[in-house]
Scaffold this motif. Structure first.
Motif, PDB file in Angstrom:
ATOM      1  N   LEU A  55      41.032  36.769  37.034  1.00 33.19           N
ATOM      2  CA  LEU A  55      41.155  38.443  37.298  1.00 33.19           C
ATOM      3  C   LEU A  55      40.142  38.703  37.781  1.00 33.19           C
ATOM      4  O   LEU A  55      39.400  39.890  38.408  1.00 33.19           O
ATOM      5  CB  LEU A  55      42.384  39.049  35.925  1.00 33.19           C
ATOM      6  N   LEU A  56      38.854  38.497  36.922  1.00 40.60           N
ATOM      7  CA  LEU A  56      37.474  39.099  36.602  1.00 40.60           C
ATOM      8  C   LEU A  56      37.124  38.694  38.163  1.00 40.60           C
ATOM      9  O   LEU A  56      36.081  39.650  38.900  1.00 40.60           O
ATOM     10  CB  LEU A  56      36.500  38.489  35.765  1.00 40.60           C
TER      11      LEU A  56
ATOM     12  N   PHE B 199      38.926  40.697  41.004  1.00 42.17           N
ATOM     13  CA  PHE B 199      38.383  41.930  41.121  1.00 42.17           C
ATOM     14  C   PHE B 199      37.631  42.555  41.618  1.00 42.17           C
ATOM     15  O   PHE B 199      37.473  43.522  42.319  1.00 42.17           O
ATOM     16  CB  PHE B 199      38.793  42.080  39.746  1.00 42.17           C
TER      17      PHE B 199
ATOM     18  N   ILE C  66      37.873  42.648  45.561  1.00 40.99           N
ATOM     19  CA  ILE C  66      38.621  44.163  45.751  1.00 40.99           C
ATOM     20  C   ILE C  66      37.239  45.582  46.031  1.00 40.99           C
ATOM     21  O   ILE C  66      37.041  46.080  46.454  1.00 40.99           O
ATOM     22  CB  ILE C  66      39.522  44.304  45.037  1.00 40.99           C
ATOM     23  N   LYS C  67      36.427  44.896  44.657  1.00 40.37           N
ATOM     24  CA  LYS C  67      35.297  46.349  44.285  1.00 40.37           C
ATOM     25  C   LYS C  67      34.366  46.086  45.762  1.00 40.37           C
ATOM     26  O   LYS C  67      34.462  46.880  45.904  1.00 40.37           O
ATOM     27  CB  LYS C  67      35.223  45.460  43.001  1.00 40.37           C
TER      28      LYS C  67
ATOM     29  N   PHE D 128      44.156  42.892  48.313  1.00 42.12           N
ATOM     30  CA  PHE D 128      44.156  41.711  47.312  1.00 42.12           C
ATOM     31  C   PHE D 128      43.641  41.139  47.702  1.00 42.12           C
ATOM     32  O   PHE D 128      43.346  40.633  48.546  1.00 42.12           O
ATOM     33  CB  PHE D 128      46.273  41.913  46.959  1.00 42.12           C
TER      34      PHE D 128
ATOM     35  N   TYR E  13      45.780  38.915  42.323  1.00 43.90           N
ATOM     36  CA  TYR E  13      44.756  40.175  41.558  1.00 43.90           C
ATOM     37  C   TYR E  13      44.859  41.730  42.785  1.00 43.90           C
ATOM     38  O   TYR E  13      45.265  41.019  43.741  1.00 43.90           O
ATOM     39  CB  TYR E  13      43.459  40.041  41.220  1.00 43.90           C
ATOM     40  N   ASN E  14      46.270  42.457  41.858  1.00 41.73           N
ATOM     41  CA  ASN E  14      46.532  43.961  42.751  1.00 41.73           C
ATOM     42  C   ASN E  14      47.796  43.348  43.518  1.00 41.73           C
ATOM     43  O   ASN E  14      48.303  44.249  44.476  1.00 41.73           O
ATOM     44  CB  ASN E  14      45.495  43.880  43.554  1.00 41.73           C
TER      45      ASN E  14
ATOM     46  N   ASN F  30      48.357  46.576  45.216  1.00 40.00           N
ATOM     47  CA  ASN F  30      48.482  48.685  45.114  1.00 40.00           C
ATOM     48  C   ASN F  30      49.329  49.182  43.957  1.00 40.00           C
ATOM     49  O   ASN F  30      49.439  50.234  44.344  1.00 40.00           O
ATOM     50  CB  ASN F  30      47.919  49.130  45.925  1.00 40.00           C
TER      51      ASN F  30
ATOM     52  N   THR G  50      35.290  43.528  29.572  1.00 42.12           N
ATOM     53  CA  THR G  50      36.068  42.465  29.944  1.00 42.12           C
ATOM     54  C   THR G  50      37.421  42.691  29.106  1.00 42.12           C
ATOM     55  O   THR G  50      38.564  42.406  29.682  1.00 42.12           O
ATOM     56  CB  THR G  50      36.020  41.054  29.787  1.00 42.12           C
TER      57      THR G  50
ATOM     58  N   PHE H 258      40.996  42.299  30.915  1.00 44.46           N
ATOM     59  CA  PHE H 258      41.262  41.825  32.126  1.00 44.46           C
ATOM     60  C   PHE H 258      42.326  40.691  31.069  1.00 44.46           C
ATOM     61  O   PHE H 258      42.906  40.274  31.283  1.00 44.46           O
ATOM     62  CB  PHE H 258      39.896  40.756  32.298  1.00 44.46           C
TER      63      PHE H 258
ATOM     64  N   TYR I  91      45.237  42.290  30.379  1.00 43.22           N
ATOM     65  CA  TYR I  91      46.321  42.674  31.740  1.00 43.22           C
ATOM     66  C   TYR I  91      46.880  41.054  31.785  1.00 43.22           C
ATOM     67  O   TYR I  91      47.853  40.959  32.196  1.00 43.22           O
ATOM     68  CB  TYR I  91      45.903  42.680  32.723  1.00 43.22           C
TER      69      TYR I  91
END
Length: 540
Positions: A369-370, A373, A376-377, A383, A441-442, A462, A523, A526, A529
């Protein structure tokens, strides 16, 4: 100061544990005992881990003990790897596995079969590795596309021991192309080992007249249930062969021992089993173990005894026995460890909590997930996706370095940006879930099962419903757009636009941490989630 701990393995004691045999026409005047030392899936672990487990210096001590005891009883000793020497630790990956092959030379391997991880690198790296190795790489069913009658490496190798002529054949399994980056094998064709093996064995028997045939098969053994179904590759190969020569299959790829004797602890002892006229042997759990199996050939009859799966300084599975590292091997391989020591010193970030790589076999992993993520950033996509086995390690709590990032995604995959409309994405995701559950993710969805078929519903991006005509962007490793890991091959699909970026996943993660206002990174979200989507108390 090194102290050599001498441990006599169980099956090399005076206790005789032969249990069954197969009589095959051969040279009835030869009586020889054999010891097969076998490793598989070493995956870059030439050096001991931070807990002092495994490593080739310790294995050298174990190999010397096995060979010394075998010599006392005049056993012929052969040492093999059934592949996947490459990929798994930064110390190895950043040096193209040179220390692994130098170590294997020092441990005196006789041959190895090609595994899928031998093709994680460009073709020139494999060519260089063959030059480093003092033993042959084998595969009889990987051929050159341009010259289809020419194999990439030697198809077989002849070994002479104690008056025996032994033919060693390399084979690579059917799922090879699913597990390899297509751009690294575009010049190759992988022939089906089942349909193309008859001619290979027939030619070896008629040309070489060996006393024994040993097949190094990188395919894996799978489970006892599938073993009984007789639909796995080695059974299909054996079923069509009519060998006159005693035959042994040494397996690789999977990490579960092929055991059929429930009275024994299969993590340590295992009876090789017989399918028709062929013995099948698979060791246990890859790099942390050495498999040692004794065979006896007398009057044309090949008898197998208990196979010992010997843990190499493992704390959980290894009991109290310890093999002290061989000083010479330690000194030689330590030079390679020191070459990248500087990468261990530079702190990339400081994590509030460790992120595990485990949360159920197919669950969403906190460390995945990290990674997703971060894409995405930094890349501003809707996603991100990754295959389940593509994330190989977690991250520790506290200080992390570039080497820690290298361990997460060791395959040098490039990131691919993809654009497609919602309707195309829905079809694509439904195809993926027929074969595996990826890391993502997302996005969210409901998964309905109808027998073996899976159908996705309530797909959201999202936290908003997927719109059929809207264009979305997402990321994949380049390994997957070519059909790797049984993902749909979309490289030439006009419904997708894609751009292969020049950045790898570990490089992106490095950039992600650099752009943070502080090296201290929380963290915990994560973990929370991952626990939520996997319906477990916590993923730690």
């Amino acid at each position: 100061m090194f102290k050599v701990f001498v441990r006599v393995p169980f099956f090399l004691s005076s206790l005789w544990l032969g249990w069954c045999c197969v009589a095959i026409a051969g040279d009835t005047n030869k009586t020889v005992s054999l010891l097969l030392i076998h490793t598989h899936n070493n995956n870059g672990h030439f050096w001991e881990n931070k807990d002092g487990e495994s490593g080739m210096p310790a294995k050298k001590t174990l190999f010397d003990i096995l060979r010394s005891n075998a010599q006392k009883t005049q056993q012929a000793v052969l040492t093999f790897s059934t592949g996947d020497v490459n990929t798994g630790t930064p110390e190895s990956d950043l040096q193209s596995a040179q220390p692994d092959f130098i170590g294997m030379n020092l441990l005196k391997y006789d041959a190895m079969s090609l595994g899928n991880h031998e093709f994680d690198n460009a073709p020139n790296i494999l060519k260089q590795q063959r030059l480093w190795a003092n033993f042959p790489f084998l595969s009889a069913n990987i051929v050159l596309k341009r010259y289809p009658h020419q194999t990439l490496v030697k198809p077989y190798h002849i070994v002479h021991r104690k008056g025996l002529k032994i033919a060693v054949i390399g084979l690579t399994g059917r799922q090879f192309t699913d597990n390899v980056a297509k751009h690294n094998i575009r010049h190759l064709t992988v022939l089906d080992p089942v349909t193309h093996s008859q001619e290979i064995y027939r030619n070896i028997e008629s040309k070489e007249h060996p006393d024994l045939i040993i097949t190094l098969f990188h395919a894996g053994h799978l489970t006892h249930r599938l073993m009984e179904s007789k639909k796995i590759e080695q059974h299909l190969i054996i079923d069509q062969l009519q060998l006159k020569t005693p035959h042994i299959f040494l397996m690789g790829h999977d990490e579960d021992t092929a055991c059929i004797e429930p009275a024994y602890d299969k993590t340590k002892f295992c009876r090789p089993y017989l399918h028709r006229n062929t013995w099948i042997v698979q060791g246990n759990k890859g790099f942390g173990y050495v498999s040692a199996t004794k065979f006896h050939l007398k009057d044309g009859t090949l008898t197998a005894e208990i196979q010992e799966n010997i843990p190499v300084n493992l704390h959980k599975d290894g009991g109290t026995d310890r093999f002290t590292p061989n000083p010479l091997v330690y000194k030689i391989l330590d030079k390679y460890v020191r070459k990248i020591d500087h990468l261990k010193q530079t702190e990339v970030a400081y994590l509030s909590h460790a992120l595990t790589n485990h949360c159920g076999r197919w669950g969403q992993k906190p460390v995945s997930l990290l990674v997703l993520f971060a894409q995405i950033k930094l890349l501003n996509v809707d996603f991100a996706l990754f295959n389940n086995r593509g994330i190989r390690a977690g991250l520790p709590q506290g200080k992390i370095t570039f080497l820690d990032l290298q361990k997460i995604t060791p395959f040098k995959n490039k990131i691919v940006l993809i654009k497609a409309n919602g309707r195309t994405i829905m079809r694509y995701m439904n195809r993926i879930f027929q074969h595996q559950k990826p890391q993502y993710y997302n996005i969210s969805m409901e998964i309905h099962s109808y027998g073996r078929a899976k159908v996705l519903d309530q797909f959201r991006v999202n936290n908003k419903p997927l719109l059929p005509e809207k264009i979305y962007t997402f990321t994949l490793p380049d390994f997957l757009i070519n059909g790797g890991a049984r993902f749909p091959n979309i490289i030439n699909d006009v419904n997708f636009e894609h751009e292969v970026l020049s950045i790898t996943y570990e490089e992106l993660m490095l950039d992600f941490f650099k752009q943070l206002p502080s090296k201290h990174f929380n963290t915990q979200p994560f973990i929370e989630y991952a626990s939520l989507v996997n319906h477990v108390a916590t993923c730690i």
